[in-house]
Design an enzyme around this catalytic site. Structure first.
Site, PDB file in Angstrom:
ATOM      1  N   THR A   1       1.011  -1.477   0.615  1.00 54.09           N
ATOM      2  CA  THR A   1       0.423   0.574  -0.005  1.00 54.09           C
ATOM      3  C   THR A   1       0.568   1.099  -0.026  1.00 54.09           C
ATOM      4  O   THR A   1       2.029   1.293   0.192  1.00 54.09           O
ATOM      5  CB  THR A   1      -0.896   0.092   1.071  1.00 54.09           C
ATOM      6  OG1 THR A   1      -1.709   0.831   1.528  1.00 54.09           O
ATOM      7  CG2 THR A   1      -0.144  -0.473   2.676  1.00 54.09           C
TER       8      THR A   1
ATOM      9  N   GLU B   1       0.293   3.392   2.340  1.00 54.84           N
ATOM     10  CA  GLU B   1      -0.009   3.925   3.360  1.00 54.84           C
ATOM     11  C   GLU B   1       1.567   4.203   4.068  1.00 54.84           C
ATOM     12  O   GLU B   1       1.576   4.775   5.263  1.00 54.84           O
ATOM     13  CB  GLU B   1      -1.015   3.273   4.191  1.00 54.84           C
ATOM     14  CG  GLU B   1      -2.188   3.761   3.171  1.00 54.84           C
ATOM     15  CD  GLU B   1      -3.953   3.357   4.044  1.00 54.84           C
ATOM     16  OE1 GLU B   1      -3.588   3.159   5.149  1.00 54.84           O
ATOM     17  OE2 GLU B   1      -4.403   3.232   3.214  1.00 54.84           O
TER      18      GLU B   1
ATOM     19  N   TYR C   1      -1.928  -0.933  10.673  1.00 57.87           N
ATOM     20  CA  TYR C   1      -2.548  -1.549   9.700  1.00 57.87           C
ATOM     21  C   TYR C   1      -0.758  -1.471   8.818  1.00 57.87           C
ATOM     22  O   TYR C   1      -0.084  -1.966   8.171  1.00 57.87           O
ATOM     23  CB  TYR C   1      -3.083  -0.619   9.365  1.00 57.87           C
ATOM     24  CG  TYR C   1      -3.587  -1.127   7.555  1.00 57.87           C
ATOM     25  CD1 TYR C   1      -3.765  -2.394   6.719  1.00 57.87           C
ATOM     26  CD2 TYR C   1      -3.449  -0.208   6.632  1.00 57.87           C
ATOM     27  CE1 TYR C   1      -3.164  -3.022   5.385  1.00 57.87           C
ATOM     28  CE2 TYR C   1      -3.640  -0.212   5.243  1.00 57.87           C
ATOM     29  CZ  TYR C   1      -3.490  -1.386   4.497  1.00 57.87           C
ATOM     30  OH  TYR C   1      -3.287  -2.014   3.700  1.00 57.87           O
TER      31      TYR C   1
HETATM   32  P1  NAD Z   1      -9.665  -7.348   2.009  1.00 55.96           P
HETATM   33  O1  NAD Z   1      -9.755  -7.240   3.666  1.00 55.96           O
HETATM   34  O2  NAD Z   1     -11.055  -7.337   1.224  1.00 55.96           O
HETATM   35  O3  NAD Z   1      -9.394  -8.976   1.540  1.00 55.96           O
HETATM   36  C1  NAD Z   1      -7.984  -9.488   2.948  1.00 55.96           C
HETATM   37  C2  NAD Z   1      -8.302 -11.366   1.882  1.00 55.96           C
HETATM   38  O4  NAD Z   1      -7.251 -12.005   2.986  1.00 55.96           O
HETATM   39  C3  NAD Z   1      -9.964 -11.459   3.222  1.00 55.96           C
HETATM   40  O5  NAD Z   1     -10.282 -13.034   1.867  1.00 55.96           O
HETATM   41  C4  NAD Z   1      -9.283 -12.241   4.226  1.00 55.96           C
HETATM   42  O6  NAD Z   1      -9.823 -13.779   4.507  1.00 55.96           O
HETATM   43  C5  NAD Z   1      -7.843 -13.442   3.786  1.00 55.96           C
HETATM   44  N1  NAD Z   1      -7.083 -13.389   4.896  1.00 55.96           N
HETATM   45  C6  NAD Z   1      -6.537 -12.299   6.015  1.00 55.96           C
HETATM   46  N2  NAD Z   1      -5.875 -13.159   7.003  1.00 55.96           N
HETATM   47  C7  NAD Z   1      -5.993 -14.588   6.479  1.00 55.96           C
HETATM   48  C8  NAD Z   1      -4.858 -15.366   6.817  1.00 55.96           C
HETATM   49  N3  NAD Z   1      -3.956 -15.253   8.919  1.00 55.96           N
HETATM   50  N4  NAD Z   1      -4.832 -16.356   5.746  1.00 55.96           N
HETATM   51  C9  NAD Z   1      -5.089 -16.623   4.377  1.00 55.96           C
HETATM   52  N5  NAD Z   1      -5.607 -15.313   4.504  1.00 55.96           N
HETATM   53  C10 NAD Z   1      -6.283 -14.009   5.102  1.00 55.96           C
HETATM   54  O7  NAD Z   1      -8.690  -6.675   2.109  1.00 55.96           O
HETATM   55  P2  NAD Z   1      -8.310  -6.128   0.215  1.00 55.96           P
HETATM   56  O8  NAD Z   1      -8.838  -4.573  -0.186  1.00 55.96           O
HETATM   57  O9  NAD Z   1      -8.789  -7.157  -0.607  1.00 55.96           O
HETATM   58  O10 NAD Z   1      -6.313  -5.549   0.295  1.00 55.96           O
HETATM   59  C11 NAD Z   1      -5.994  -6.909  -0.591  1.00 55.96           C
HETATM   60  C12 NAD Z   1      -4.637  -6.314  -0.276  1.00 55.96           C
HETATM   61  O11 NAD Z   1      -3.955  -5.292  -0.796  1.00 55.96           O
HETATM   62  C13 NAD Z   1      -4.008  -6.074   1.125  1.00 55.96           C
HETATM   63  O12 NAD Z   1      -2.447  -6.155   1.213  1.00 55.96           O
HETATM   64  C14 NAD Z   1      -3.520  -4.174   1.500  1.00 55.96           C
HETATM   65  O13 NAD Z   1      -3.172  -3.884   2.239  1.00 55.96           O
HETATM   66  C15 NAD Z   1      -3.656  -4.213  -0.383  1.00 55.96           C
HETATM   67  N6  NAD Z   1      -3.831  -3.196  -0.643  1.00 55.96           N
HETATM   68  C16 NAD Z   1      -5.265  -2.818  -0.576  1.00 55.96           C
HETATM   69  C17 NAD Z   1      -5.737  -1.252  -0.744  1.00 55.96           C
HETATM   70  C18 NAD Z   1      -6.747  -1.457  -1.123  1.00 55.96           C
HETATM   71  O14 NAD Z   1      -8.098   0.355  -1.097  1.00 55.96           O
HETATM   72  N7  NAD Z   1      -8.235  -2.349  -0.471  1.00 55.96           N
HETATM   73  C19 NAD Z   1      -4.618  -0.879  -1.865  1.00 55.96           C
HETATM   74  C20 NAD Z   1      -3.156  -0.960  -1.597  1.00 55.96           C
HETATM   75  C21 NAD Z   1      -2.732  -2.263  -1.205  1.00 55.96           C
HETATM   76  P1  TYD Z   2     -11.120   3.670   4.227  1.00 59.68           P
HETATM   77  O1  TYD Z   2     -12.096   3.552   2.911  1.00 59.68           O
HETATM   78  O2  TYD Z   2     -11.173   3.425   5.033  1.00 59.68           O
HETATM   79  O3  TYD Z   2      -9.338   3.913   2.632  1.00 59.68           O
HETATM   80  P2  TYD Z   2      -7.912   4.063   3.943  1.00 59.68           P
HETATM   81  O4  TYD Z   2      -8.239   4.876   5.730  1.00 59.68           O
HETATM   82  O5  TYD Z   2      -7.321   2.869   3.923  1.00 59.68           O
HETATM   83  O6  TYD Z   2      -8.023   5.338   3.170  1.00 59.68           O
HETATM   84  O7  TYD Z   2     -11.190   5.911   3.681  1.00 59.68           O
HETATM   85  C1  TYD Z   2     -10.670   6.011   2.842  1.00 59.68           C
HETATM   86  C2  TYD Z   2     -10.934   7.573   3.520  1.00 59.68           C
HETATM   87  O8  TYD Z   2     -12.179   7.650   3.648  1.00 59.68           O
HETATM   88  C3  TYD Z   2     -10.295   7.650   4.468  1.00 59.68           C
HETATM   89  O9  TYD Z   2      -9.265   9.109   5.030  1.00 59.68           O
HETATM   90  C4  TYD Z   2     -11.499   7.353   5.612  1.00 59.68           C
HETATM   91  C5  TYD Z   2     -12.431   8.482   5.363  1.00 59.68           C
HETATM   92  N1  TYD Z   2     -13.639   7.057   5.658  1.00 59.68           N
HETATM   93  C6  TYD Z   2     -14.519   8.272   6.217  1.00 59.68           C
HETATM   94  O10 TYD Z   2     -14.257   9.639   6.068  1.00 59.68           O
HETATM   95  N2  TYD Z   2     -15.759   8.117   6.930  1.00 59.68           N
HETATM   96  C7  TYD Z   2     -15.708   6.674   6.742  1.00 59.68           C
HETATM   97  O11 TYD Z   2     -17.187   5.819   7.522  1.00 59.68           O
HETATM   98  C8  TYD Z   2     -14.483   5.403   6.319  1.00 59.68           C
HETATM   99  C9  TYD Z   2     -14.677   4.482   6.189  1.00 59.68           C
HETATM  100  C10 TYD Z   2     -14.076   6.122   5.780  1.00 59.68           C
END
Ligand code: NAD
Ligand code: TYD
Length: 347
Positions: free
Chosen positions: A123, A125, A149
């Site tokens: 990420t 972040e 996180y």
């Molecule tokens: P998500 O929370 O939707 O999904 C995570 C998945 O991992 C779930 O299916 C969960 O069951 C599985 N999981 C959790 N713990 C586990 C374990 N111990 N063993 C096996 N499976 C396990 O997350 P996401 O949004 O799809 O994110 C996926 C990846 O991408 C993460 O590594 C996250 O850090 C990264 N990422 C996400 C975003 C975003 O905006 N969502 C952005 C950048 C990077």
């Molecule tokens: P989120 O989807 O939790 O992603 P991240 O914190 O990883 O960026 O949140 C996106 C942005 O939206 C973040 O600045 C927090 C804000 N946010 C709200 O303002 N209200 C909400 O209820 C949530 C879940 C997030």
């Protein structure tokens, strides 16, 4: 990429990635490993003769090694994680367990079995928070994580790099900005706002809503990941981002405007409510994506408006999926825990 192990494939991005591979790479065989935590849904994983689902934990090294050997896995793409910043504030332990210990166990299993490519999905972040005029993060920006996180993701990135340098593990890392699109768990900003707006519930914007995120449609992320796995150089990190940086409030207002067109009986923006901010809330993220553009020829294809429209449409068409999650005890408990103490903040 022939035999791929996808960890976290029942979650948001992993499920989109598995679908992308099944559609676009007809000879690839997949093993999807997922522990089905609150965020993982069995129904997110497509039934397909080239996709085997295994219910298990990435911390179970013996299981991972067995899967890597039995399926002659050449490529491991690692998504599994605890991924929600707000949950990491209220309960950091699971983040250390899965994101750090889990990644360590995967690295050990990959080292023991000799996979040809270990790709670690991370990420933006990890780089911390930007001021309004700071330049966007590059691949060499020093790490400065500020939430449990992002600290746990930073730790896992460091472990992956250490395994490249110390053990010669053929790994790559990508750091991506906020994703949105189908299958995103409805506790995250965009799907939460869509669900609440449709139900006539308040839209809880943290603080002043002027925090800036760089948003990427999930399909673009999947394409970028495949580009890194297929063409990226071992040991390298690639930044991935959408190049659009609206404030949170602007995102919520755009969603409301799209919903107003589709469901004109309500003026959705009237539901916006400013609530107590997230502790340590990062103000701004922005990604410099010149390296992946230059080296791998990837750039995002979906604009924000187009991506948001597709996303709203998907959530409208999949209301039963959202409802089945909202009805779980865990989801209701989480909503109470995260929102009940957040008072309204007058702007
Ligand atoms: P998500 O929370 O939707 O999904 C995570 C998945 O991992 C779930 O299916 C969960 O069951 C599985 N999981 C959790 N713990 C586990 C374990 N111990 N063993 C096996 N499976 C396990 O997350 P996401 O949004 O799809 O994110 C996926 C990846 O991408 C993460 O590594 C996250 O850090 C990264 N990422 C996400 C975003 C975003 O905006 N969502 C952005 C950048 C990077
Ligand atoms: P989120 O989807 O939790 O992603 P991240 O914190 O990883 O960026 O949140 C996106 C942005 O939206 C973040 O600045 C927090 C804000 N946010 C709200 O303002 N209200 C909400 O209820 C949530 C879940 C997030």
């Amino acid at each position: 990429m022939q035999n791929v192990l996808v960890t976290g494939g029942a979650g948001f991005i992993g499920a989109n990635f598995v679908r992308w591979l099944l559609r676009e790479r007809p000879s690839v065989k997949i093993v999807t490993l997922d522990a089905l935590t609150y965020a993982g849904r069995r129904e997110n994983v497509p039934e397909h003769n080239r996709n085997i689902f295994v219910h298990g934990d990435i911390r179970d090294r013996a299981l991972v090694e067995k899967l890597l050997r039995e399926h002659a896995v050449d490529t491991l793409v690692h998504f599994a994680a605890e991924s929600h910043v707000d949950r990491s504030i209220l309960g950091p332990e699971a983040f250390v367990q899965t994101n750090i210990v889990g990644t360590f166990q995967l690295l050990e299993a990959a080292r023991a079995t000799g996979v040809k490519r270990f790709h670690h999905v991370s990420t933006d972040e990890v780089f911390g928070s930007l001021g309004p005029n700071d330049p966007a993060f590059t691949e060499t920006t020093p790490y400065d994580p500020r939430s449990p996180y992002s600290a746990s993701k930073a730790a896992s990135d460091h472990l992956v790099r250490a395994y490249v340098h110390t053990f010669g593990l053929p790994a790559t890392i990508s750091n991506c900005t906020n994703n949105y699109g189908p299958f995103q768990f409805p506790e995250k900003l965009i799907p939460l706002m869509i669900a609440n707006a449709r139900a006539g519930k308040p839209l809880p914007v943290y603080g002043d809503g002027k925090q800036v995120r760089d948003w990427l449609y999930v399909e673009d992320h999947c394409e970028a990941l495949v580009a890194v796995v297929e063409k990226g150089r071992v040991g390298e990190t690639y930044n991935i981002g959408g190049g659009v940086q609206p404030t949170n409030l602007e995102v919520v207002q755009r969603l409301c405007a799209i919903l107003d067109e589709l469901e004109p009986e309500r003026r959705h923006a009237e539901l916006i409510k400013f609530v107590t901010d997230r502790p340590g809330h990062d103000r701004r993220y922005a990604m410099n994506i010149e390296k992946i553009e230059r080296e791998l020829g990837w750039r995002p294809r979906f604009g924000l408006e187009q991506g948001l429209r597709l996303t709203v449409r998907w959530y409208l068409d999949n209301a039963a999926w959202v409802k089945s999650i909202q009805e779980t005890g865990d989801f209701q408990k989480w909503m109470n825990r995260n929102y009940e103490k957040r008072g309204e903040v007058k702007q």
